[in-house]
Structure formats: structure tokens, C-alpha cells
Write a protein that holds these residues in place. Sequence first.
Motif, PDB file in Angstrom:
ATOM      1  N   GLU A  50      11.882  -4.477   1.527  1.00  0.00           N
ATOM      2  CA  GLU A  50      10.625  -4.411   0.790  1.00  0.00           C
ATOM      3  C   GLU A  50       9.478  -5.108   1.520  1.00  0.00           C
ATOM      4  O   GLU A  50       8.373  -4.573   1.619  1.00  0.00           O
ATOM      5  CB  GLU A  50      10.812  -5.045  -0.590  1.00  0.00           C
ATOM      6  CG  GLU A  50       9.582  -5.013  -1.452  1.00  0.00           C
ATOM      7  CD  GLU A  50       9.806  -5.645  -2.808  1.00  0.00           C
ATOM      8  OE1 GLU A  50       8.799  -5.899  -3.496  1.00  0.00           O
ATOM      9  OE2 GLU A  50      10.958  -5.900  -3.183  1.00  0.00           O
ATOM     10  N   GLU A  51       9.740  -6.279   2.049  1.00  0.00           N
ATOM     11  CA  GLU A  51       8.689  -7.039   2.739  1.00  0.00           C
ATOM     12  C   GLU A  51       8.227  -6.321   4.009  1.00  0.00           C
ATOM     13  O   GLU A  51       7.033  -6.233   4.291  1.00  0.00           O
ATOM     14  CB  GLU A  51       9.199  -8.438   3.078  1.00  0.00           C
ATOM     15  CG  GLU A  51       8.141  -9.345   3.656  1.00  0.00           C
ATOM     16  CD  GLU A  51       8.669 -10.760   3.868  1.00  0.00           C
ATOM     17  OE1 GLU A  51       8.419 -11.296   4.959  1.00  0.00           O
ATOM     18  OE2 GLU A  51       9.317 -11.306   2.966  1.00  0.00           O
ATOM     19  N   GLU A  52       9.185  -5.801   4.773  1.00  0.00           N
ATOM     20  CA  GLU A  52       8.834  -5.074   6.002  1.00  0.00           C
ATOM     21  C   GLU A  52       8.035  -3.813   5.677  1.00  0.00           C
ATOM     22  O   GLU A  52       7.049  -3.506   6.354  1.00  0.00           O
ATOM     23  CB  GLU A  52      10.109  -4.688   6.756  1.00  0.00           C
ATOM     24  CG  GLU A  52      10.864  -5.861   7.323  1.00  0.00           C
ATOM     25  CD  GLU A  52      12.243  -5.475   7.815  1.00  0.00           C
ATOM     26  OE1 GLU A  52      12.657  -6.023   8.859  1.00  0.00           O
ATOM     27  OE2 GLU A  52      12.924  -4.648   7.174  1.00  0.00           O
ATOM     28  N   PHE A  53       8.442  -3.098   4.628  1.00  0.00           N
ATOM     29  CA  PHE A  53       7.732  -1.877   4.248  1.00  0.00           C
ATOM     30  C   PHE A  53       6.320  -2.190   3.777  1.00  0.00           C
ATOM     31  O   PHE A  53       5.374  -1.484   4.120  1.00  0.00           O
ATOM     32  CB  PHE A  53       8.510  -1.122   3.170  1.00  0.00           C
ATOM     33  CG  PHE A  53       7.915   0.208   2.829  1.00  0.00           C
ATOM     34  CD1 PHE A  53       7.826   1.215   3.786  1.00  0.00           C
ATOM     35  CD2 PHE A  53       7.445   0.472   1.565  1.00  0.00           C
ATOM     36  CE1 PHE A  53       7.277   2.443   3.480  1.00  0.00           C
ATOM     37  CE2 PHE A  53       6.891   1.698   1.245  1.00  0.00           C
ATOM     38  CZ  PHE A  53       6.813   2.689   2.207  1.00  0.00           C
ATOM     39  N   GLN A  54       6.165  -3.269   3.045  1.00  0.00           N
ATOM     40  CA  GLN A  54       4.840  -3.672   2.587  1.00  0.00           C
ATOM     41  C   GLN A  54       3.937  -3.984   3.775  1.00  0.00           C
ATOM     42  O   GLN A  54       2.769  -3.592   3.800  1.00  0.00           O
ATOM     43  CB  GLN A  54       4.919  -4.877   1.660  1.00  0.00           C
ATOM     44  CG  GLN A  54       3.570  -5.294   1.120  1.00  0.00           C
ATOM     45  CD  GLN A  54       3.679  -6.439   0.128  1.00  0.00           C
ATOM     46  OE1 GLN A  54       4.752  -6.932  -0.174  1.00  0.00           O
ATOM     47  NE2 GLN A  54       2.548  -6.871  -0.383  1.00  0.00           N
ATOM     48  N   THR A  55       4.473  -4.668   4.771  1.00  0.00           N
ATOM     49  CA  THR A  55       3.701  -4.985   5.974  1.00  0.00           C
ATOM     50  C   THR A  55       3.258  -3.708   6.683  1.00  0.00           C
ATOM     51  O   THR A  55       2.110  -3.602   7.122  1.00  0.00           O
ATOM     52  CB  THR A  55       4.537  -5.870   6.924  1.00  0.00           C
ATOM     53  OG1 THR A  55       4.884  -7.075   6.244  1.00  0.00           O
ATOM     54  CG2 THR A  55       3.781  -6.195   8.198  1.00  0.00           C
ATOM     55  N   VAL A  56       4.145  -2.745   6.782  1.00  0.00           N
ATOM     56  CA  VAL A  56       3.803  -1.461   7.412  1.00  0.00           C
ATOM     57  C   VAL A  56       2.699  -0.765   6.623  1.00  0.00           C
ATOM     58  O   VAL A  56       1.728  -0.269   7.202  1.00  0.00           O
ATOM     59  CB  VAL A  56       5.050  -0.560   7.527  1.00  0.00           C
ATOM     60  CG1 VAL A  56       4.656   0.864   7.926  1.00  0.00           C
ATOM     61  CG2 VAL A  56       6.037  -1.132   8.525  1.00  0.00           C
ATOM     62  N   VAL A  58       0.428  -2.058   4.665  1.00  0.00           N
ATOM     63  CA  VAL A  58      -0.845  -2.786   4.841  1.00  0.00           C
ATOM     64  C   VAL A  58      -1.480  -2.369   6.171  1.00  0.00           C
ATOM     65  O   VAL A  58      -2.676  -2.101   6.244  1.00  0.00           O
ATOM     66  CB  VAL A  58      -0.625  -4.308   4.767  1.00  0.00           C
ATOM     67  CG1 VAL A  58      -1.829  -5.070   5.282  1.00  0.00           C
ATOM     68  CG2 VAL A  58      -0.288  -4.722   3.341  1.00  0.00           C
ATOM     69  N   THR A  59      -0.679  -2.282   7.203  1.00  0.00           N
ATOM     70  CA  THR A  59      -1.178  -1.879   8.514  1.00  0.00           C
ATOM     71  C   THR A  59      -1.683  -0.432   8.498  1.00  0.00           C
ATOM     72  O   THR A  59      -2.784  -0.149   8.966  1.00  0.00           O
ATOM     73  CB  THR A  59      -0.068  -2.011   9.584  1.00  0.00           C
ATOM     74  OG1 THR A  59       0.361  -3.371   9.618  1.00  0.00           O
ATOM     75  CG2 THR A  59      -0.557  -1.581  10.949  1.00  0.00           C
ATOM     76  N   VAL A  60      -0.893   0.450   7.937  1.00  0.00           N
ATOM     77  CA  VAL A  60      -1.236   1.880   7.912  1.00  0.00           C
ATOM     78  C   VAL A  60      -2.510   2.118   7.087  1.00  0.00           C
ATOM     79  O   VAL A  60      -3.370   2.891   7.476  1.00  0.00           O
ATOM     80  CB  VAL A  60      -0.068   2.710   7.359  1.00  0.00           C
ATOM     81  CG1 VAL A  60      -0.488   4.130   7.036  1.00  0.00           C
ATOM     82  CG2 VAL A  60       1.084   2.713   8.351  1.00  0.00           C
ATOM     83  N   LEU A  61      -2.610   1.444   5.966  1.00  0.00           N
ATOM     84  CA  LEU A  61      -3.754   1.643   5.083  1.00  0.00           C
ATOM     85  C   LEU A  61      -4.994   0.879   5.533  1.00  0.00           C
ATOM     86  O   LEU A  61      -6.097   1.119   5.042  1.00  0.00           O
ATOM     87  CB  LEU A  61      -3.410   1.243   3.644  1.00  0.00           C
ATOM     88  CG  LEU A  61      -2.292   2.060   2.999  1.00  0.00           C
ATOM     89  CD1 LEU A  61      -1.936   1.487   1.636  1.00  0.00           C
ATOM     90  CD2 LEU A  61      -2.703   3.512   2.886  1.00  0.00           C
ATOM     91  N   GLY A  62      -4.791  -0.088   6.437  1.00  0.00           N
ATOM     92  CA  GLY A  62      -5.927  -0.864   6.936  1.00  0.00           C
ATOM     93  C   GLY A  62      -6.525  -1.785   5.893  1.00  0.00           C
ATOM     94  O   GLY A  62      -7.734  -1.968   5.867  1.00  0.00           O
ATOM     95  N   VAL A  63      -5.672  -2.342   5.046  1.00  0.00           N
ATOM     96  CA  VAL A  63      -6.144  -3.271   4.011  1.00  0.00           C
ATOM     97  C   VAL A  63      -5.593  -4.660   4.308  1.00  0.00           C
ATOM     98  O   VAL A  63      -4.617  -4.822   5.026  1.00  0.00           O
ATOM     99  CB  VAL A  63      -5.716  -2.836   2.599  1.00  0.00           C
ATOM    100  CG1 VAL A  63      -6.329  -1.504   2.247  1.00  0.00           C
ATOM    101  CG2 VAL A  63      -4.204  -2.763   2.472  1.00  0.00           C
ATOM    102  N   SER A  64      -6.218  -5.665   3.741  1.00  0.00           N
ATOM    103  CA  SER A  64      -5.696  -7.019   3.899  1.00  0.00           C
ATOM    104  C   SER A  64      -4.862  -7.364   2.687  1.00  0.00           C
ATOM    105  O   SER A  64      -5.113  -6.888   1.575  1.00  0.00           O
ATOM    106  CB  SER A  64      -6.830  -8.017   4.075  1.00  0.00           C
ATOM    107  OG  SER A  64      -7.690  -7.968   2.951  1.00  0.00           O
ATOM    108  N   GLU A  65      -3.858  -8.203   2.901  1.00  0.00           N
ATOM    109  CA  GLU A  65      -2.957  -8.591   1.811  1.00  0.00           C
ATOM    110  C   GLU A  65      -3.612  -9.551   0.874  1.00  0.00           C
ATOM    111  O   GLU A  65      -4.464 -10.286   1.167  1.00  0.00           O
ATOM    112  CB  GLU A  65      -1.693  -9.222   2.388  1.00  0.00           C
ATOM    113  CG  GLU A  65      -0.856  -8.197   3.142  1.00  0.00           C
ATOM    114  CD  GLU A  65       0.457  -8.786   3.605  1.00  0.00           C
ATOM    115  OE1 GLU A  65       1.320  -9.026   2.754  1.00  0.00           O
ATOM    116  OE2 GLU A  65       0.573  -9.017   4.808  1.00  0.00           O
TER     117      GLU A  65
END
Length: 65
Positions: A50-56, A58-65
Motif C-alpha cells: 500500500e505504501e509503495e503504491f501510494q508513493t507511485v 503521488v509521483t504519477v499524479l504530480g501531487v504532494s502528500e
Amino acid sequence: FSIVRIDLTKNTAAHQTVLEHFNLFGPPAILFFTGSSANEFQREIGFLDEEEFQTVLVTVLGVSE
């Protein structure tokens, strides 16, 4: 967003065609495409927790956490 999930677990001839088309060895894989041109712009191979997918995402969507 459009999500397309292809179950390739039976490994049929049609499944092999899909794998060849996307140059994949086998599942799991997540491919991201641009909406306007359908060009692949990122791929993730292998299981993501889940954490790795969330990081991906965030990167793909270009948003900040």
C-alpha cells in the motif's frame, strides 16, 4: 481515470499476446498511460504494498502528500 485490469493467470495464447504487446514477462505489472495520446509514461513491475503504491500514485499524479 480509466482503470483496466487484465487477469492473465490462465496463461492462454491471448494472454501471451497481451504480455508480448506490452513487453512484459508476466504479472503483476502496473502501466500508466497519458490520456490524450495513450503513450505509456511509467510502469511498475512486481507487487507493491500500500505504501509503495501510494508513493507511485503521488509521483504519477504530480501531487504532494
